[in-house]
Design a protein around this motif. Structure first.
Motif, PDB file in Angstrom:
ATOM      1  N   UNK A 176      26.764  12.188 -23.804  1.00 33.91           N
ATOM      2  CA  UNK A 176      28.109  12.748 -23.700  1.00 33.91           C
ATOM      3  C   UNK A 176      28.824  12.039 -22.555  1.00 33.91           C
ATOM      4  N   UNK A 177      29.971  11.423 -22.860  1.00 29.00           N
ATOM      5  CA  UNK A 177      30.741  10.706 -21.846  1.00 29.00           C
ATOM      6  C   UNK A 177      32.021  11.498 -21.566  1.00 29.00           C
ATOM      7  N   UNK A 178      32.248  11.805 -20.294  1.00 30.30           N
ATOM      8  CA  UNK A 178      33.438  12.546 -19.903  1.00 30.30           C
ATOM      9  C   UNK A 178      34.139  11.816 -18.764  1.00 30.30           C
ATOM     10  N   UNK A 179      35.448  11.737 -18.859  1.00 32.66           N
ATOM     11  CA  UNK A 179      36.233  11.067 -17.822  1.00 32.66           C
ATOM     12  C   UNK A 179      36.683  12.061 -16.765  1.00 32.66           C
ATOM     13  N   UNK A 180      36.497  11.661 -15.520  1.00 33.71           N
ATOM     14  CA  UNK A 180      36.963  12.475 -14.395  1.00 33.71           C
ATOM     15  C   UNK A 180      38.450  12.290 -14.124  1.00 33.71           C
ATOM     16  N   UNK A 181      39.035  11.263 -14.728  1.00 38.08           N
ATOM     17  CA  UNK A 181      40.472  10.987 -14.599  1.00 38.08           C
ATOM     18  C   UNK A 181      40.903  10.880 -13.148  1.00 38.08           C
ATOM     19  N   UNK A 182      40.095  10.193 -12.377  1.00 40.50           N
ATOM     20  CA  UNK A 182      40.441   9.920 -10.989  1.00 40.50           C
ATOM     21  C   UNK A 182      40.139  11.035 -10.014  1.00 40.50           C
ATOM     22  N   UNK A 183      39.585  12.126 -10.491  1.00 42.23           N
ATOM     23  CA  UNK A 183      39.339  13.265  -9.610  1.00 42.23           C
ATOM     24  C   UNK A 183      38.187  12.984  -8.643  1.00 42.23           C
ATOM     25  N   UNK A 184      38.211  13.704  -7.513  1.00 44.33           N
ATOM     26  CA  UNK A 184      37.167  13.598  -6.499  1.00 44.33           C
ATOM     27  C   UNK A 184      36.030  14.559  -6.832  1.00 44.33           C
ATOM     28  N   UNK A 185      34.803  14.075  -6.625  1.00 41.04           N
ATOM     29  CA  UNK A 185      33.599  14.862  -6.882  1.00 41.04           C
ATOM     30  C   UNK A 185      32.774  14.927  -5.592  1.00 41.04           C
ATOM     31  N   UNK A 186      32.310  16.119  -5.252  1.00 34.37           N
ATOM     32  CA  UNK A 186      31.412  16.310  -4.112  1.00 34.37           C
ATOM     33  C   UNK A 186      30.050  16.761  -4.610  1.00 34.37           C
ATOM     34  N   UNK A 187      28.996  16.512  -3.829  1.00 32.41           N
ATOM     35  CA  UNK A 187      27.722  17.167  -4.131  1.00 32.41           C
ATOM     36  C   UNK A 187      27.931  18.673  -4.151  1.00 32.41           C
ATOM     37  N   UNK A 188      27.143  19.376  -4.942  1.00 32.11           N
ATOM     38  CA  UNK A 188      27.264  20.824  -5.006  1.00 32.11           C
ATOM     39  C   UNK A 188      27.207  21.448  -3.622  1.00 32.11           C
ATOM     40  N   UNK A 189      28.072  22.417  -3.356  1.00 28.40           N
ATOM     41  CA  UNK A 189      28.165  23.041  -2.037  1.00 28.40           C
ATOM     42  C   UNK A 189      27.192  24.211  -1.944  1.00 28.40           C
ATOM     43  N   UNK A 190      26.556  24.343  -0.788  1.00 25.52           N
ATOM     44  CA  UNK A 190      25.526  25.350  -0.553  1.00 25.52           C
ATOM     45  C   UNK A 190      25.985  26.244   0.586  1.00 25.52           C
ATOM     46  N   UNK A 191      26.026  27.530   0.335  1.00 24.45           N
ATOM     47  CA  UNK A 191      26.371  28.483   1.383  1.00 24.45           C
ATOM     48  C   UNK A 191      25.076  28.909   2.061  1.00 24.45           C
ATOM     49  N   UNK A 192      24.906  28.514   3.323  1.00 21.43           N
ATOM     50  CA  UNK A 192      23.636  28.716   4.026  1.00 21.43           C
ATOM     51  C   UNK A 192      23.485  30.105   4.638  1.00 21.43           C
ATOM     52  N   UNK A 193      24.440  30.996   4.403  1.00 21.75           N
ATOM     53  CA  UNK A 193      24.274  32.375   4.896  1.00 21.75           C
ATOM     54  C   UNK A 193      25.128  33.312   4.056  1.00 21.75           C
ATOM     55  N   UNK A 194      24.479  33.979   3.105  1.00 22.03           N
ATOM     56  CA  UNK A 194      25.153  34.904   2.199  1.00 22.03           C
ATOM     57  C   UNK A 194      24.312  36.162   2.064  1.00 22.03           C
ATOM     58  N   UNK A 195      24.993  37.287   1.904  1.00 20.58           N
ATOM     59  CA  UNK A 195      24.335  38.528   1.513  1.00 20.58           C
ATOM     60  C   UNK A 195      24.720  38.752   0.051  1.00 20.58           C
ATOM     61  N   UNK A 196      23.892  38.235  -0.855  1.00 19.87           N
ATOM     62  CA  UNK A 196      24.234  38.192  -2.277  1.00 19.87           C
ATOM     63  C   UNK A 196      24.427  39.597  -2.842  1.00 19.87           C
ATOM     64  N   UNK A 197      23.477  40.488  -2.584  1.00 15.08           N
ATOM     65  CA  UNK A 197      23.586  41.853  -3.104  1.00 15.08           C
ATOM     66  C   UNK A 197      24.814  42.547  -2.542  1.00 15.08           C
ATOM     67  N   UNK A 198      25.002  42.480  -1.234  1.00 14.57           N
ATOM     68  CA  UNK A 198      26.154  43.152  -0.620  1.00 14.57           C
ATOM     69  C   UNK A 198      27.465  42.570  -1.125  1.00 14.57           C
ATOM     70  N   UNK A 199      27.492  41.256  -1.343  1.00 11.07           N
ATOM     71  CA  UNK A 199      28.698  40.629  -1.881  1.00 11.07           C
ATOM     72  C   UNK A 199      28.985  41.144  -3.280  1.00 11.07           C
ATOM     73  N   UNK A 200      27.962  41.193  -4.117  1.00 15.26           N
ATOM     74  CA  UNK A 200      28.146  41.670  -5.487  1.00 15.26           C
ATOM     75  C   UNK A 200      28.622  43.114  -5.500  1.00 15.26           C
ATOM     76  N   UNK A 201      28.040  43.938  -4.649  1.00 19.02           N
ATOM     77  CA  UNK A 201      28.447  45.337  -4.598  1.00 19.02           C
ATOM     78  C   UNK A 201      29.857  45.491  -4.039  1.00 19.02           C
TER      79      UNK A 201
END
Length: 532
Positions: A48-73
């Protein structure tokens, strides 16, 4: 076989290849980067070939401090995040109460009395005016104070005769009666009585939150919530619905259980794995419970609260280290930071005696919000990671100036730590702050919120865009022992990436927080959006 090729973009690899035009992906990994012409030569009939059409791409961003359950609630609770007055908070509680049956709990959070004109803590009586028939409990934005009404206090048996728990305080009026504010461990007196969702219900809430994480460009999280969150994460994994890479830390209350099971750091896989022991040395700035060497301005007897003593931290950290678990400790005040470093120095000596290197046990200090200048080289010398949240600086600076004054010259200073060669990992501390990583990058680069203060708060502490991105990519990946497969878009790394609606490297610094992801990919699959 090449599964996907992305072409005609500006792909920031964070490798020696620099910025490239195209990337080839197979089985969830990057297999080649280069020019569009070179990468297209690798395709076959099924690619599958997809064009980014000149857009900028970053490595996936990682949040190094999250309270996942509390955020969801929090996404389904009463939202009083950074409301600018007590009246607005009460209006939102009243609106929720109008749709609730008497006796049903009302929960929410995000209030910060430092943003209100009076600067004073609210009271149970305030909540009673709008919701007397329901127990109400709202966590402060800091996560270190709770606000309960009279019905909630009564349901939990909190009276004038209730003793303060170790490491916490029931705030009282002149007659000794609870005001409705609970600090640090005293919050548990209410929180343990609030009806908990089932694991399945929690997993459903976290699945909804995951979609919002993806929409912000996040592909991984370091979580700090309790075992209920771990149970929900495992259920999502079993269902095939976990689309974030989660580094799951173990809170101190469950350390003995983890050690009894023989759990060590990195147990699991690259979707869900064990991280470190998590402890609290002190409280937070907002409720003035961060542990300080000198007192808070205007309060000569207030030095904050020690949630754990140095001996208690040492005992747990030493035990965890001996069993293969690194430690991460919350330290906001300068005295808390000093005590944590003293503890880590003792444990580092034990590890050295066993022949273990700092790279094998990657200890972290969470927040590093203020340090004493005498301790400025401690993280460098101990080879300890600084896990910091840039938006804390831009949200907290008015209150920090009020309570800490000139000491703020050594507050929220990722610039100093980077200059000493310390690994810095960035996060949000959601739901304390919003989990939009572009707000975090903007805060690190400008030291401003909504354009204030003019020129930036201590502008000499500003980072470059590249340094800020590294905090959410390579720094976070190192903290989770995944630096050889996350945080970059090099050959052999996971195809975790985010496509942006504009070029972050040419966007004016004050507009970085407005950047929107067009698409987010995890493990070679689009999890949010897509390319037209």
């Amino acid at each position: 076989m090449i599964d996907v090729i992305l072409t005609d973009g500006r792909i920031y690899t964070q490798t020696s290849a620099g910025m490239v035009e195209a990337v080839a992906i197979a089985r969830g990994r990057v297999v080649a980067v280069g020019t569009t012409a070179d990468i297209l030569a690798l395709r076959d009939t099924r690619t599958v070939v997809e064009s980014l059409r000149g857009r900028t791409v970053l490595p996936g961003l990682i949040d190094a401090h999250v309270h996942y359950q509390l955020t969801a609630q929090a996404l389904s609770a009463v939202d009083v995040f950074e409301v600018l007055s007590l009246d607005v908070a009460l209006e939102r509680v009243a609106a929720r109460a109008s749709n609730m049956q008497p006796g049903q709990w009302i929960t929410g959070g995000g209030w910060a009395q430092g943003l209100w004109a009076s600067g004073a803590f609210p009271t149970a009586a305030d909540l009673d005016r709008v919701a007397s028939q329901n127990p109400v409990y709202l966590r402060a934005k800091s996560g270190h104070a709770g606000w309960a009404n009279s019905a909630a206090l009564a349901a939990c048996g909190i009276t004038a005769s209730t003793l303060d728990p170790d490491g916490g305080e029931i705030v009282r009026d002149a007659e000794g009666n609870p005001t409705g504010i609970l600090l640090e461990t005293a919050m548990r007196l209410v929180e343990r009585r609030i009806p908990a969702p089932t694991v399945a219900q929690l997993a459903d809430m976290m699945l909804e939150a995951q979609a919002q994480f993806h929409a912000q460009g996040l592909t991984g999280l370091h979580d700090y919530d309790d075992p209920s969150c771990m149970a929900a994460l495992q259920l999502l994994r079993e269902r095939g619905q976990l689309g974030l890479r989660v580094h799951k830390n173990v809170n101190r209350g469950w350390l003995e259980h983890a050690l009894a099971l023989g759990v060590r750091a990195n147990f699991g896989d690259d979707w869900l794995k064990i991280g470190a022991l998590k402890m609290f040395a002190d409280g937070a700035l907002g409720p003035k419970t961060a542990l300080m060497i000198d007192p808070y301005i205007g309060e000569p007897n207030n030095y904050g609260i020690a949630v754990l003593t140095a001996d208690e931290m040492y005992e747990s950290m030493s035990k965890a280290s001996a069993h293969g678990l690194p430690t991460t400790i919350h330290a906001i005040g300068d005295r808390a930071f000093r005590e944590v470093c003293d503890v880590m120095e003792r444990v580092r000596a034990e590890e050295a005696a066993r022949g273990q290197t700092p790279d094998q046990l990657r200890h972290r200090v969470e927040h590093v919000q203020i340090i004493h200048p005498d301790d400025r080289f401690r993280l460098r010398d101990l080879k300890v990671i600084a896990s910091m949240q840039p938006t804390h600086a831009t949200s907290d600076y008015p209150v920090a100036e009020r309570y800490w004054g000139e000491r703020c010259a050594w507050a929220y200073n990722a610039r100093w730590q980077l200059d000493q060669g310390v690994v810095v990992a960035f996060g949000s501390d959601s739901p304390v702050e919003r989990f939009n990583p572009f707000e975090g990058i903007a805060a690190a680069v400008t030291r401003q919120k909504n354009g204030q203060p003019e020129g930036g708060w201590y502008p000499e502490m500003r980072l470059t865009v590249e340094e800020a991105i590294a905090g959410f990519t390579t720094g976070a990946a190192y903290a989770s022992y995944q630096e050889d497969r996350l945080g970059r878009l090099g050959v052999g790394y996971y195809a975790d990436l985010v496509v942006l609606d504009r070029d972050i490297f040419t966007t004016p610094a004050h507009e970085i927080d407005r950047i929107l992801p067009v698409a987010t990919m995890v493990d070679g699959q689009w999890r949010y959006g897509g390319l037209d």
